[in-house]
Design a protein around this motif. Structure first.
Motif, mmCIF file in Angstrom:
data_model
loop_
_atom_site.group_PDB
_atom_site.id
_atom_site.type_symbol
_atom_site.label_atom_id
_atom_site.label_comp_id
_atom_site.label_asym_id
_atom_site.label_seq_id
_atom_site.Cartn_x
_atom_site.Cartn_y
_atom_site.Cartn_z
ATOM 1 N N ARG A 47 -66.963 -45.060 92.277
ATOM 2 C CA ARG A 47 -66.541 -43.948 93.273
ATOM 3 C C ARG A 47 -65.402 -43.338 93.461
ATOM 4 N N ALA A 48 -64.935 -43.434 92.134
ATOM 5 C CA ALA A 48 -63.487 -42.948 92.030
ATOM 6 C C ALA A 48 -63.629 -41.279 91.807
ATOM 7 N N VAL A 49 -64.856 -40.972 91.597
ATOM 8 C CA VAL A 49 -65.258 -39.357 91.472
ATOM 9 C C VAL A 49 -66.703 -39.452 92.185
ATOM 10 N N ASP A 50 -66.780 -38.145 92.680
ATOM 11 C CA ASP A 50 -67.830 -37.803 93.484
ATOM 12 C C ASP A 50 -69.327 -37.345 92.749
ATOM 13 N N ARG A 51 -68.907 -36.695 91.586
ATOM 14 C CA ARG A 51 -69.939 -36.085 90.537
ATOM 15 C C ARG A 51 -69.071 -36.100 89.186
ATOM 16 N N VAL A 52 -70.005 -36.097 88.107
ATOM 17 C CA VAL A 52 -69.606 -36.138 86.968
ATOM 18 C C VAL A 52 -70.512 -34.786 86.286
ATOM 19 N N THR A 53 -69.840 -34.342 85.007
ATOM 20 C CA THR A 53 -70.578 -33.520 84.242
ATOM 21 C C THR A 53 -70.056 -33.151 82.982
ATOM 22 N N THR A 54 -70.756 -32.873 81.722
ATOM 23 C CA THR A 54 -70.278 -32.677 80.670
ATOM 24 C C THR A 54 -70.140 -31.277 80.300
ATOM 25 N N ASP A 55 -70.501 -30.289 81.343
ATOM 26 C CA ASP A 55 -70.323 -29.045 81.229
ATOM 27 C C ASP A 55 -68.841 -28.673 81.603
ATOM 28 N N LEU A 56 -67.861 -28.313 80.806
ATOM 29 C CA LEU A 56 -66.543 -27.906 81.357
ATOM 30 C C LEU A 56 -66.589 -26.705 82.453
ATOM 31 N N GLU A 57 -67.222 -25.604 82.021
ATOM 32 C CA GLU A 57 -67.224 -24.440 82.961
ATOM 33 C C GLU A 57 -67.699 -25.016 84.297
ATOM 34 N N ALA A 58 -68.583 -25.414 84.211
ATOM 35 C CA ALA A 58 -69.754 -25.864 85.658
ATOM 36 C C ALA A 58 -68.597 -26.685 86.471
ATOM 37 N N GLY A 59 -67.876 -27.732 85.931
ATOM 38 C CA GLY A 59 -67.086 -28.748 86.538
ATOM 39 C C GLY A 59 -65.972 -28.159 87.171
ATOM 40 N N VAL A 60 -65.306 -27.049 86.384
ATOM 41 C CA VAL A 60 -63.948 -26.475 86.871
ATOM 42 C C VAL A 60 -64.429 -25.244 87.731
ATOM 43 N N ARG A 61 -65.750 -24.668 87.718
ATOM 44 C CA ARG A 61 -66.008 -23.603 88.826
ATOM 45 C C ARG A 61 -65.844 -24.062 90.035
ATOM 46 N N GLY A 62 -65.345 -23.522 90.946
ATOM 47 C CA GLY A 62 -65.366 -23.948 92.388
ATOM 48 C C GLY A 62 -63.993 -24.852 92.707
ATOM 49 N N ALA A 63 -63.218 -25.317 91.626
ATOM 50 C CA ALA A 63 -62.314 -26.272 91.879
ATOM 51 C C ALA A 63 -60.831 -25.580 92.610
ATOM 52 N N ASP A 64 -60.409 -26.122 93.555
ATOM 53 C CA ASP A 64 -59.159 -25.794 93.863
ATOM 54 C C ASP A 64 -57.707 -26.219 92.948
ATOM 55 N N PHE A 65 -57.916 -27.285 92.333
ATOM 56 C CA PHE A 65 -57.005 -28.158 91.472
ATOM 57 C C PHE A 65 -57.777 -28.571 90.460
ATOM 58 N N ALA A 66 -57.154 -28.237 89.130
ATOM 59 C CA ALA A 66 -57.580 -28.800 87.853
ATOM 60 C C ALA A 66 -56.698 -29.200 87.071
ATOM 61 N N GLY A 89 -57.271 -18.168 92.768
ATOM 62 C CA GLY A 89 -56.272 -19.080 93.595
ATOM 63 C C GLY A 89 -56.130 -20.608 93.206
ATOM 64 N N ALA A 90 -56.901 -21.082 92.128
ATOM 65 C CA ALA A 90 -56.941 -22.429 91.580
ATOM 66 C C ALA A 90 -55.548 -22.530 91.286
ATOM 67 N N THR A 91 -55.191 -23.935 91.382
ATOM 68 C CA THR A 91 -53.879 -24.682 90.635
ATOM 69 C C THR A 91 -54.253 -25.522 89.493
ATOM 70 N N LEU A 92 -53.551 -25.201 88.341
ATOM 71 C CA LEU A 92 -53.888 -25.792 87.209
ATOM 72 C C LEU A 92 -52.632 -26.814 86.757
ATOM 73 N N THR A 93 -52.875 -27.873 86.206
ATOM 74 C CA THR A 93 -51.803 -28.845 85.504
ATOM 75 C C THR A 93 -52.320 -29.522 84.436
ATOM 76 N N ASP A 94 -51.430 -30.244 83.751
ATOM 77 C CA ASP A 94 -51.962 -30.978 82.806
ATOM 78 C C ASP A 94 -51.195 -32.402 82.714
ATOM 79 N N VAL A 95 -51.475 -33.368 81.624
ATOM 80 C CA VAL A 95 -50.783 -34.448 81.570
ATOM 81 C C VAL A 95 -50.214 -34.693 80.271
ATOM 82 N N GLY A 96 -50.123 -33.638 79.398
ATOM 83 C CA GLY A 96 -49.739 -33.488 77.978
ATOM 84 C C GLY A 96 -48.444 -34.130 77.970
ATOM 85 N N SER A 97 -47.909 -34.955 76.794
ATOM 86 C CA SER A 97 -46.773 -35.353 76.652
ATOM 87 C C SER A 97 -45.809 -34.464 75.512
#
Length: 282
Positions: A47-66, A89-97
């Motif tokens: 329950r760390a996540v509410d849903r999962v998907t292998t479809d990148l676009e579908a997963g990001v679509r509707g996200a406020d923060f990615a 209006g979405a906010t994007l960030t990453d964790v790249g080193s």
């Protein structure tokens, strides 16, 4: 509170973000995105996540923060797809080193379609990888470096900083190129040296490994890190890594020369200076 948080890559870092966001009630919905649904199921069961998907676009679509939490070169590859799929209006960030090439890619995309992006690098992790070692407290007390540029909106920097601070991190800022020079010295070079030290013993005195105790194991712990991830990091930040490797060679040569001279006073003075620098770390 974030409406929908989309996490691309639910491994150690992405999974830890999901767990920390869930524990801190930072988002109403958390979406885990990855290539292998079977690997994503563990985060769903927790329950760390509410849903999962292998479809990148579908997963990001509707996200406020990615958040992109995949290896460095994959971030560059996927950023354009995330950029086009994310809503206005979405906010994007990453964790790249590494940051310079990722930020340049984001600024090229922003010229086509303005979106809120600030690069992030959490200085937290482990030589282990995968969701199985993700922890909700991974970012507690850790430093996260943000890499805004003069094109970054202050409200975006504030939003991304607030996101990490809500998970217990301390936030600092550097320009992207400065970030890459700094992490080459304090993160990338140490990993390279740990790999080289382990390899040197394995090649020239392999029987010694049977007697390796805490000192050797502590010094080389990070050589157990994922080779695929670190090969990408070394290549992505190759110029800064090479510059720091040259400085390391000079330091090693100075120590070797002092030992060869047989001067206890000279060697002791060098070690005292180095010890003082090490003790000055926060």
């Amino acid at each position: 509170m974030i409406g929908t948080l989309a996490i691309v890559g639910v491994g150690l870092l992405g999974g830890s973000v999901a767990k920390a966001a869930r524990a801190g009630k930072l988002a109403r919905e958390i979406v885990g995105i990855g290539r292998d649904r079977a690997r994503l199921e563990a985060a769903l069961r927790d329950r760390a996540v509410d849903r999962v998907t292998t479809d990148l676009e579908a997963g990001v679509r509707g996200a406020d923060f990615a958040l992109l939490a995949v290896p460095v070169l994959a971030i560059e590859d996927l950023l354009a797809r995330v950029w086009r799929a994310a809503p206005d209006g979405a906010t994007l960030t990453d964790v790249g080193s590494t940051k310079a090439s990722i930020v340049r890619a984001a600024e090229r995309l922003a010229a086509e379609r303005p979106l809120a992006f600030v690069g992030s690098h959490p200085m937290a992790g482990s030589e282990q990888s995968g969701y199985g070692v993700a922890r909700a407290d991974l970012f507690q007390g850790a430093t996260v470096i943000l890499t805004p540029t003069d094109r970054s909106e202050p409200r975006t920097v504030k939003a991304v900083a607030g996101f990490w601070e809500a998970m217990g991190a301390r936030v600092s800022t550097l320009d992207p190129e400065g970030h890459d020079r700094v992490v080459a010295a304090i993160s990338h070079l140490p990993h390279l040296v740990a790999y080289a030290l382990t390899d040197g013993v394995a090649r020239f005195q392999p029987e010694a490994l049977e007697f390796a105790a805490r000192g050797f194991k502590d010094t080389t712990r990070i050589a157990a890190s994922d080779p695929s991830v670190w090969a990408e990091i070394f290549l992505a930040n190759r110029e800064a890594v090479r510059a720091n490797l040259e400085a390391f060679r000079l330091a090693l040569t100075d120590l070797e020369r002092a030992i060869a001279m047989g001067s206890g006073d000279a060697l002791r003075a060098m070690l005292e200076r180095i010890k003082a620098a090490r003790e000055g770390l926060r």
